[in-house]
Design an enzyme around this catalytic site. Structure first.
Site, mmCIF file in Angstrom:
data_model
loop_
_atom_site.group_PDB
_atom_site.id
_atom_site.type_symbol
_atom_site.label_atom_id
_atom_site.label_comp_id
_atom_site.label_asym_id
_atom_site.label_seq_id
_atom_site.Cartn_x
_atom_site.Cartn_y
_atom_site.Cartn_z
ATOM 1 N N HIS A 161 0.819 -1.231 0.000
ATOM 2 C CA HIS A 161 0.000 0.000 0.000
ATOM 3 C C HIS A 161 0.847 1.272 0.000
ATOM 4 O O HIS A 161 0.305 2.365 -0.166
ATOM 5 C CB HIS A 161 -0.924 0.035 1.220
ATOM 6 C CG HIS A 161 -1.946 -1.061 1.240
ATOM 7 N ND1 HIS A 161 -2.866 -1.235 0.230
ATOM 8 C CD2 HIS A 161 -2.189 -2.050 2.143
ATOM 9 C CE1 HIS A 161 -3.632 -2.288 0.520
ATOM 10 N NE2 HIS A 161 -3.237 -2.805 1.669
ATOM 11 N N ASP A 197 -2.249 -10.786 -2.733
ATOM 12 C CA ASP A 197 -2.836 -10.384 -1.454
ATOM 13 C C ASP A 197 -4.325 -10.068 -1.680
ATOM 14 O O ASP A 197 -4.723 -9.673 -2.784
ATOM 15 C CB ASP A 197 -2.104 -9.138 -0.942
ATOM 16 C CG ASP A 197 -2.543 -8.711 0.447
ATOM 17 O OD1 ASP A 197 -1.859 -9.062 1.413
ATOM 18 O OD2 ASP A 197 -3.591 -8.020 0.565
ATOM 19 N N HIS A 199 -5.934 -7.557 -0.697
ATOM 20 C CA HIS A 199 -6.172 -6.120 -0.915
ATOM 21 C C HIS A 199 -5.451 -5.619 -2.170
ATOM 22 O O HIS A 199 -4.389 -6.126 -2.521
ATOM 23 C CB HIS A 199 -5.679 -5.313 0.294
ATOM 24 C CG HIS A 199 -6.333 -5.709 1.576
ATOM 25 N ND1 HIS A 199 -5.809 -6.678 2.416
ATOM 26 C CD2 HIS A 199 -7.476 -5.284 2.156
ATOM 27 C CE1 HIS A 199 -6.600 -6.823 3.468
ATOM 28 N NE2 HIS A 199 -7.624 -6.009 3.336
ATOM 29 N N ASP A 286 -4.228 -13.309 3.079
ATOM 30 C CA ASP A 286 -5.475 -12.846 3.698
ATOM 31 C C ASP A 286 -6.681 -13.169 2.822
ATOM 32 O O ASP A 286 -7.809 -12.765 3.129
ATOM 33 C CB ASP A 286 -5.413 -11.351 4.078
ATOM 34 C CG ASP A 286 -4.662 -10.495 3.087
ATOM 35 O OD1 ASP A 286 -4.352 -10.991 1.978
ATOM 36 O OD2 ASP A 286 -4.392 -9.323 3.410
HETATM 37 C C1 6XA Z 1 -7.026 -1.535 7.517
HETATM 38 C C2 6XA Z 1 -6.895 -2.703 6.626
HETATM 39 C C3 6XA Z 1 -5.535 -2.743 6.071
HETATM 40 C C4 6XA Z 1 -5.333 -3.934 5.191
HETATM 41 C C5 6XA Z 1 -3.899 -4.239 5.070
HETATM 42 C C6 6XA Z 1 -3.587 -5.374 4.189
HETATM 43 N N1 6XA Z 1 -8.185 -1.620 8.304
HETATM 44 N N2 6XA Z 1 -3.155 -5.104 2.992
HETATM 45 O O1 6XA Z 1 -3.649 -6.537 4.490
HETATM 46 O O2 6XA Z 1 -2.742 -6.026 2.128
HETATM 47 ZN ZN ZN Z 2 -3.939 -7.552 2.496
#
Ligand code: 6XA
Ligand code: ZN
Length: 344
Positions: A161, A197, A199, A286
């Site tokens: 991110h 991932d 996200h 995840d």
């Molecule tokens: C914040 C969620 C962040 C996700 C982070 C993540 N509430 N990114 O796993 O791949």
């Molecule tokens: Zn993630």
């Protein structure tokens, strides 16, 4: 396969986060890396090596110098301002406000400028931990450059991110992007990043958006409902010379193996068409059905299959740890990808 790991990841631990309206212990906690490390040792994946320390130069190939200075110094500034606790941004530029293109002078305004959310804080030693995570990625890239078929960079905090000059989503330095750039700088003409991932890797997308030498393919929860929101739509295909080199696969909540695999196979074929000479995998697990903050339905055995399919690219491959928060299963799931790769 070599694993690069440093206990310095413990230097970063945001105490808490706001999750669906509750203040809870952060999901991105040090235990995560330890569980993956234990599993690596349990299955005898290969040697676990401490990464060397790198200069700032390979990190500055991806991040701006002003952002790195900010990350390094903001905690001291926070204390100097008489504040306790950890550094937290709390307000961001809304779309109705005019864009700004240079850092404001005030501390909170600058924090806002260099971030997009408050998933994670900056503690006294976050900078050191983030630097060591980048070292971990660079050492993995160097192993691949030295001829290893594959390597695993067990990075923490994660990175995908983080953009050229911003943090967010638990990420400060973009480990996968730093590694991909290293591979480019040391002889690989075409590098693909496969972000599996849950996200969207908005930071990685921002860094390589206008480039044709680094292809990004990302499978993730549709930004219409899932973090980081606003980015990760299929229509984002890259810009200028990078047009066509950014591939997004937004998927609905509840996505199970069959649907995920179809998207994965489509991305797989597109990556093959690109003919990369090296591959970086942003390895988040995840997507697992029991992940506490995610909504896909993959099961443990699927991660073995994913690893095997990644091996089919038959190019030097660096795995970089990203997310995954079902801590009991995190070690098995992450290492399943690596074992699936090794056995193929
Ligand atoms: C914040 C969620 C962040 C996700 C982070 C993540 N509430 N990114 O796993 O791949
Ligand atoms: Zn993630």
């Amino acid at each position: 396969m070599k694993t690069f790991y440093t206990a310095d990841h413990h230097l970063h631990h945001s105490g808490m986060e706001v999750s669906f309206g509750s203040i809870v212990e952060t999901f991105e906690k040090p235990e995560r890396a330890e569980i993956v490390l234990s599993r690596i040792k349990e299955v005898g994946l290969g040697p676990v090596l401490d990464p060397q320390r790198y200069e700032r130069e390979p990190i500055e190939r991806v991040h701006t110098a002003d952002y790195l200075d900010f990350l390094e110094n903001v905690f001291a500034e926070w204390r100097a301002a008489g504040r306790d606790g950890e550094v937290w941004p709390y307000s961001w530029r809304h779309r109705s406000m005019p864009p700004i293109d240079s850092p404001p002078s005030g501390l909170d305004a600058r924090l806002s400028y260099y971030s997009f959310d408050m998933a994670g804080s900056i503690t006294e030693t976050t900078w050191q931990a983030a630097r060591r995570a980048a070292d971990t990625a660079l050492a993995g890239a160097d192993a691949v450059l030295a001829g290893d078929r594959a390597a695993f960079s067990l990075c923490r905090p994660p990175g995908h991110h983080a953009g050229r000059d911003f943090f967010g989503g638990y990420c400060y330095l973009n480990n996968a992007a730093i590694a991909a750039q290293r591979l480019r700088d040391r002889g690989h003409d075409r590098v693909a990043i496969f972000d599996i991932d849950y996200h969207h890797g908005n930071g990685t997308q921002e860094i390589f958006y206008d480039r044709a030498d680094v292809l990004l393919a990302s499978l993730h929860g549709d930004p219409d409902f899932e973090f980081p929101f606003h980015l990760g739509y299929a229509r984002e295909r890259g810009a200028g010379p990078g047009e066509g080199y950014n591939l997004n696969y937004p998927l609905p909540a509840g996505t199970g193996w069959a649907e995920w695999r179809d998207a994965f196979e489509d991305a797989h074929a597109r990556i093959r068409d690109f003919q990369p000479s090296a591959l970086v995998v942003s390895l988040g697990v995840d997507t697992f059905k029991d992940d506490p903050i995610s909504q896909f339905m993959l099961e443990g055995g699927h991660f073995l299959l994913i690893g095997a399919r990644i091996a089919a690219f038959d190019v030097p491959t660096l795995f970089v740890m990203e997310g995954g928060y079902a801590v009991e299963a995190l070690g098995v799931n992450a290492v399943n990808v690596l074992q699936g790769f090794e056995r193929a």
